[in-house]
Design an enzyme around this catalytic site. Structure first.
Site, PDB file in Angstrom:
ATOM      1  N   LYS A   1       0.822  -1.198   0.000  1.00  0.00           N
ATOM      2  CA  LYS A   1       0.000   0.000   0.000  1.00  0.00           C
ATOM      3  C   LYS A   1       0.867   1.263   0.000  1.00  0.00           C
ATOM      4  CE  LYS A   1      -3.024  -2.490   3.163  1.00  0.00           C
ATOM      5  NZ  LYS A   1      -3.138  -2.690   4.609  1.00  0.00           N
TER       6      LYS A   1
ATOM      7  N   GLU B   1       6.851   2.267  -6.581  1.00  0.00           N
ATOM      8  CA  GLU B   1       7.105   1.842  -5.196  1.00  0.00           C
ATOM      9  C   GLU B   1       7.202   3.059  -4.286  1.00  0.00           C
ATOM     10  OE1 GLU B   1       7.787  -0.743  -3.250  1.00  0.00           O
ATOM     11  OE2 GLU B   1       8.543  -2.426  -4.431  1.00  0.00           O
TER      12      GLU B   1
ATOM     13  N   ASP C   1      14.373  -0.604  -0.151  1.00  0.00           N
ATOM     14  CA  ASP C   1      15.285  -0.730   0.988  1.00  0.00           C
ATOM     15  C   ASP C   1      16.308  -1.823   0.663  1.00  0.00           C
ATOM     16  OD1 ASP C   1      16.336  -0.645   3.555  1.00  0.00           O
ATOM     17  OD2 ASP C   1      14.692  -1.708   4.484  1.00  0.00           O
TER      18      ASP C   1
ATOM     19  N   LYS D   1      16.656   3.844  -0.287  1.00  0.00           N
ATOM     20  CA  LYS D   1      17.492   3.729   0.918  1.00  0.00           C
ATOM     21  C   LYS D   1      18.626   2.762   0.586  1.00  0.00           C
ATOM     22  CE  LYS D   1      15.051   2.952   4.913  1.00  0.00           C
ATOM     23  NZ  LYS D   1      14.613   2.109   6.059  1.00  0.00           N
TER      24      LYS D   1
ATOM     25  N   VAL E   1      11.469   5.380   8.172  1.00  0.00           N
ATOM     26  CA  VAL E   1      10.632   6.544   7.891  1.00  0.00           C
ATOM     27  C   VAL E   1       9.177   6.133   7.682  1.00  0.00           C
ATOM     28  CG1 VAL E   1      12.509   7.920   6.909  1.00  0.00           C
ATOM     29  CG2 VAL E   1      11.194   6.406   5.418  1.00  0.00           C
TER      30      VAL E   1
ATOM     31  N   ASP F   1       4.138   3.145   6.202  1.00  0.00           N
ATOM     32  CA  ASP F   1       3.577   2.870   7.523  1.00  0.00           C
ATOM     33  C   ASP F   1       4.588   2.293   8.489  1.00  0.00           C
ATOM     34  OD1 ASP F   1       3.750   0.260   6.151  1.00  0.00           O
ATOM     35  OD2 ASP F   1       2.736  -0.476   7.940  1.00  0.00           O
TER      36      ASP F   1
HETATM   37  P1  IMP Z   1      12.699  -4.070   0.585  1.00  0.00           P
HETATM   38  O1  IMP Z   1      13.599  -4.284   1.763  1.00  0.00           O
HETATM   39  O2  IMP Z   1      13.333  -3.193  -0.451  1.00  0.00           O
HETATM   40  O3  IMP Z   1      12.194  -5.364   0.035  1.00  0.00           O
HETATM   41  O4  IMP Z   1      11.465  -3.281   1.116  1.00  0.00           O
HETATM   42  C1  IMP Z   1      10.409  -4.001   1.670  1.00  0.00           C
HETATM   43  C2  IMP Z   1       9.339  -3.126   2.201  1.00  0.00           C
HETATM   44  O5  IMP Z   1       9.732  -2.751   3.497  1.00  0.00           O
HETATM   45  C3  IMP Z   1       9.055  -1.830   1.486  1.00  0.00           C
HETATM   46  O6  IMP Z   1       8.205  -1.970   0.392  1.00  0.00           O
HETATM   47  C4  IMP Z   1       8.367  -1.080   2.604  1.00  0.00           C
HETATM   48  O7  IMP Z   1       7.040  -1.492   2.713  1.00  0.00           O
HETATM   49  C5  IMP Z   1       9.093  -1.584   3.829  1.00  0.00           C
HETATM   50  N1  IMP Z   1      10.090  -0.593   4.281  1.00  0.00           N
HETATM   51  C6  IMP Z   1      11.426  -0.593   4.129  1.00  0.00           C
HETATM   52  N2  IMP Z   1      11.986   0.460   4.724  1.00  0.00           N
HETATM   53  C7  IMP Z   1      10.956   1.152   5.269  1.00  0.00           C
HETATM   54  C8  IMP Z   1      10.885   2.374   6.021  1.00  0.00           C
HETATM   55  O8  IMP Z   1      11.864   3.070   6.331  1.00  0.00           O
HETATM   56  N3  IMP Z   1       9.631   2.746   6.411  1.00  0.00           N
HETATM   57  C9  IMP Z   1       8.509   2.048   6.102  1.00  0.00           C
HETATM   58  N4  IMP Z   1       8.538   0.917   5.407  1.00  0.00           N
HETATM   59  C10 IMP Z   1       9.755   0.475   4.995  1.00  0.00           C
HETATM   60 MG    MG Z   2       4.885  -1.445   5.629  1.00  0.00          MG
END
Ligand code: IMP
Ligand code: MG
Length: 201
Positions: free
Chosen positions: A45, A101, A105, A133, A155, A161
């Site tokens: 979301k 997106e 992260d 990030k 964040v 969220d």
């Molecule tokens: P990934 O680590 O790139 O797979 O990110 C996975 C998911 O983690 C993202 O789509 C976000 O929903 C969540 N996420 C990662 N970092 C943050 C943050 O700093 N705040 C909120 N959600 C985060």
């Molecule tokens: Mg989330």
């Protein structure tokens, strides 16, 4: 009375900075996709506020679709495994797809989605993320459109969220370590939070 900004310790990206950057991205995307009828695929979301503002600033016809997934593991120990819980409504074969997106992260979610969507043979697929990030990146993701690069802080706001709350902040804020339990020094004390599913977006 509770405020939606409770426990926000710092504003990392202001509402004005977001507005300005989203307008710039809208212009770039307009130029790149003119007359291609792109399909914007939002990752639920976290994409919601960004995507709704972005599409208003893209001045060419487009279509929108959404996908939702759960990742296995936790914020501090992502596993890379994921499962789609709401798939696209439309067929993307031969289409120019732009994946939208809220944040990238570790890159595991976007990496999983790119592999999954590429197998459906779109004409092209690119990634647009409001926040990048890079400090925690594990899977290399080619990012075509990036709003802001941010440091390794947790964040919230503008769609992002913590435990489903804070999405309705109009800016990107840093949440207190007291709430996230992500204070690196205190990580072990909070390891009980590391359980089960995390919902990307
Ligand atoms: P990934 O680590 O790139 O797979 O990110 C996975 C998911 O983690 C993202 O789509 C976000 O929903 C969540 N996420 C990662 N970092 C943050 C943050 O700093 N705040 C909120 N959600 C985060
Ligand atoms: Mg989330």
């Amino acid at each position: 009375m509770n405020s939606k900004a409770d426990n926000i310790v710092e504003i990392l990206v202001t509402q004005e900075a977001i507005e300005q950057r989203v307008a710039e991205l809208g212009g770039e995307i307009t130029a790149a996709y003119r007359d291609r009828l792109p399909l914007l695929v939002g990752v639920l979301k976290g994409c919601t506020l960004f995507m709704s503002d972005l599409v208003k600033l893209i001045d060419t016809p487009l279509e929108m679709d959404f996908i939702s997934l759960v990742s296995y593991g936790s914020m501090t120990r992502p596993s890379g495994a994921a499962r789609i819980t709401k798939d696209l409504d439309c067929v993307i074969e031969g289409r120019d797809v732009l994946l939208v997106e809220g944040i990238i992260d570790t890159g595991m979610t976007a990496g999983y989605l790119l592999r999954n969507l590429e197998a459906r043979q779109p004409r092209s697929i690119r990634v647009c993320t409001l926040l990048d990030k890079p400090a925690r990146r594990i899977v290399k993701i080619p990012i075509a459109y990036r709003g802001f690069e941010i440091p390794d802080r947790f964040v919230v706001g503008y769609g992002l969220d913590f435990r489903q709350i804070y999405r309705n902040l109009p800016y990107i804020g840093v949440l207190s370590d007291k709430i996230t339990g992500l204070d690196r020094n205190a990580a072990t004390r909070h390891s009980h939070r590391d359980s089960g599913l995390t919902r990307p977006g």
